[in-house]
Design a protein around this motif. Sequence first.
Motif, short mmCIF file in Angstrom:
data_model
loop_
_atom_site.label_atom_id
_atom_site.label_comp_id
_atom_site.label_asym_id
_atom_site.label_seq_id
_atom_site.Cartn_x
_atom_site.Cartn_y
_atom_site.Cartn_z
N PHE A 1 7.22 53.74 25.28
CA PHE A 1 6.72 52.37 25.39
C PHE A 1 6.85 51.58 24.09
O PHE A 1 6.18 50.57 23.90
CB PHE A 1 5.28 52.38 25.90
CG PHE A 1 5.20 52.70 27.37
CD1 PHE A 1 5.24 51.71 28.32
CD2 PHE A 1 5.16 54.02 27.80
CE1 PHE A 1 5.21 52.01 29.68
CE2 PHE A 1 5.12 54.34 29.15
CZ PHE A 1 5.15 53.33 30.10
N GLY A 2 7.73 52.02 23.20
CA GLY A 2 8.01 51.26 21.99
C GLY A 2 9.21 50.35 22.21
O GLY A 2 10.21 50.77 22.77
N GLY A 3 9.10 49.08 21.79
CA GLY A 3 10.24 48.18 21.88
C GLY A 3 10.11 47.15 22.99
O GLY A 3 9.30 47.27 23.91
N ASP A 4 10.95 46.12 22.91
CA ASP A 4 10.90 45.00 23.85
C ASP A 4 11.34 45.38 25.26
O ASP A 4 10.92 44.74 26.23
CB ASP A 4 11.80 43.86 23.35
CG ASP A 4 11.41 43.38 21.96
OD1 ASP A 4 10.24 43.56 21.58
OD2 ASP A 4 12.29 42.85 21.25
N SER B 1 7.93 65.12 7.07
CA SER B 1 8.16 66.56 7.22
C SER B 1 9.18 66.91 8.29
O SER B 1 9.82 67.96 8.24
CB SER B 1 6.84 67.27 7.55
OG SER B 1 6.28 66.76 8.76
N LYS B 2 9.33 66.03 9.28
CA LYS B 2 10.37 66.19 10.29
C LYS B 2 11.03 64.83 10.51
O LYS B 2 10.49 63.79 10.13
CB LYS B 2 9.80 66.72 11.60
CG LYS B 2 9.40 68.19 11.55
CD LYS B 2 9.08 68.71 12.94
CE LYS B 2 8.81 70.20 12.92
NZ LYS B 2 8.53 70.73 14.28
N THR B 3 12.18 64.84 11.17
CA THR B 3 12.95 63.61 11.35
C THR B 3 12.21 62.59 12.20
O THR B 3 11.76 62.90 13.31
CB THR B 3 14.31 63.92 12.01
OG1 THR B 3 15.07 64.76 11.13
CG2 THR B 3 15.09 62.64 12.28
N VAL B 4 12.10 61.37 11.68
CA VAL B 4 11.53 60.23 12.41
C VAL B 4 12.54 59.09 12.34
O VAL B 4 13.01 58.73 11.27
CB VAL B 4 10.19 59.78 11.81
CG1 VAL B 4 9.69 58.51 12.51
CG2 VAL B 4 9.14 60.88 11.93
N ILE B 5 12.88 58.53 13.51
CA ILE B 5 13.83 57.43 13.59
C ILE B 5 13.13 56.18 14.12
O ILE B 5 12.48 56.22 15.17
CB ILE B 5 15.01 57.76 14.54
CG1 ILE B 5 15.74 59.04 14.10
CG2 ILE B 5 15.98 56.58 14.61
CD1 ILE B 5 16.51 58.94 12.82
N LYS B 6 13.27 55.08 13.39
CA LYS B 6 12.75 53.79 13.85
C LYS B 6 13.88 53.02 14.50
O LYS B 6 14.79 52.53 13.83
CB LYS B 6 12.19 52.99 12.66
CG LYS B 6 11.84 51.53 12.98
CD LYS B 6 10.75 51.41 14.03
CE LYS B 6 10.38 49.94 14.27
NZ LYS B 6 11.36 49.22 15.11
N ALA B 7 13.87 52.94 15.82
CA ALA B 7 14.88 52.18 16.55
C ALA B 7 14.54 50.69 16.47
O ALA B 7 13.39 50.30 16.27
CB ALA B 7 14.94 52.63 18.00
N HIS B 8 15.55 49.85 16.62
CA HIS B 8 15.36 48.40 16.58
C HIS B 8 14.46 47.97 17.74
O HIS B 8 14.55 48.50 18.84
CB HIS B 8 16.72 47.70 16.68
CG HIS B 8 16.72 46.30 16.16
ND1 HIS B 8 16.16 45.26 16.86
CD2 HIS B 8 17.19 45.76 15.00
CE1 HIS B 8 16.32 44.15 16.17
NE2 HIS B 8 16.93 44.43 15.04
N GLY B 9 13.60 47.00 17.48
CA GLY B 9 12.66 46.55 18.51
C GLY B 9 13.31 46.04 19.78
O GLY B 9 12.75 46.16 20.87
N SER B 10 14.51 45.49 19.66
CA SER B 10 15.21 44.95 20.84
C SER B 10 16.25 45.92 21.39
O SER B 10 17.16 45.52 22.10
CB SER B 10 15.87 43.62 20.49
OG SER B 10 16.80 43.78 19.44
N SER B 11 16.10 47.19 21.08
CA SER B 11 17.08 48.20 21.51
C SER B 11 17.26 48.23 23.02
O SER B 11 16.29 48.17 23.79
CB SER B 11 16.63 49.60 21.04
OG SER B 11 16.72 49.72 19.64
N ASP B 12 18.54 48.33 23.44
CA ASP B 12 18.84 48.55 24.85
C ASP B 12 19.08 50.05 25.05
O ASP B 12 18.86 50.85 24.15
CB ASP B 12 20.06 47.72 25.28
CG ASP B 12 21.31 48.03 24.45
OD1 ASP B 12 21.31 49.02 23.69
OD2 ASP B 12 22.29 47.28 24.57
#
Length: 336
Positions: free
Chosen positions: A9-12, A289-300
């Motif tokens: 539920f993250g993102g537009d 400590s582990k991989t975290v990726i911030k995807a763009h808010g408007s990601s499709d």
Amino acid sequence: MVNIIVDAFGGDNAPDAVIEGSIMAVQNLGIKVTLVGNEKLIHEAAEKNNLSLTGIDIVHAETVIDIHEEPTSILKERKDCSMSVGLGLLRDNKGDAFVSAGSTGALVVGSTFIAKRLKGIKRAALAPLLPAREGYMMLLDGGANTDCRPEMLVQFAVMGSAYMKKVMNISSPRVGLLNIGAEETKGRELEIEAYKLLSEAPVNFVGNIEGRELPFSKCDVLVADGYTGNIALKLYEGMGLYFAGTLKSMLTKNIKTKLGASFLTGEIKDFKKKMDYSEVGGAVLMGISKTVIKAHGSSDAKAFYNAIRQAKECVDKGVTDTISAYIESRKEGEEN
């Protein structure tokens, strides 16, 4: 099998685009995906879009943290949100990496205090990949820390170098310091002191990089405090959109320009692909400590797929292990 935890539920465009991108990842990358969010709404979205959730686990989370809420609310008022629950799973070794397109501030706070930083890392840094004339350049910090000390910029350089070497296959990544001039005496006290430390650090430091030089592949890793870095990042993104829009207007202006564009179809597609953030994935939150990726808010869906692919690559190439080993070796060297 690598298991990527994804904030549904993250993102537009959540949860539809998140679900579709996750399904693409399961089908094409040979991984497992754990979606975190309201289970009922995830099933309803999948059914509405005629998508099968085969191969995907779901962990229920009652709420969602809004981008307008205080980032620290993820630790108290929003402990039951999808981002917080997902980071808890990461902390408890229920997955290998975490992907979210939600609030950047909340993700930085949650990753720092729930998933925890690597031992010895002073601050986590947001590290987006920016297109350049030759390949890509990683910017650290893209906005996680508005105030930085010189030694933090050295750690940013080390972390960025580890990523570019391991994931982007650059044997000796060039590190540049974002500054207002090429001379080592330029800048504030932060840049002047960081220049000295970077010159002595075990990285391939190539000196100061001015803003106008960013697109021209002068370095592979660009370090800056988060305030300066975020301004550079937003300007870079804005100019990319402006240039793309201007080019489209020029090439569709009349019959003559349309005819000319027809001869450049391949080149135009290549250019658009390189400038498209959805092709890269997201920004790595380096130092956790582990991989975290911030995807763009408007990601499709494609952008979520590539963010998950990027997370898998970080896990497969052992980026966090490389950073951890370096920090530990430096500590031992200082003690001896």
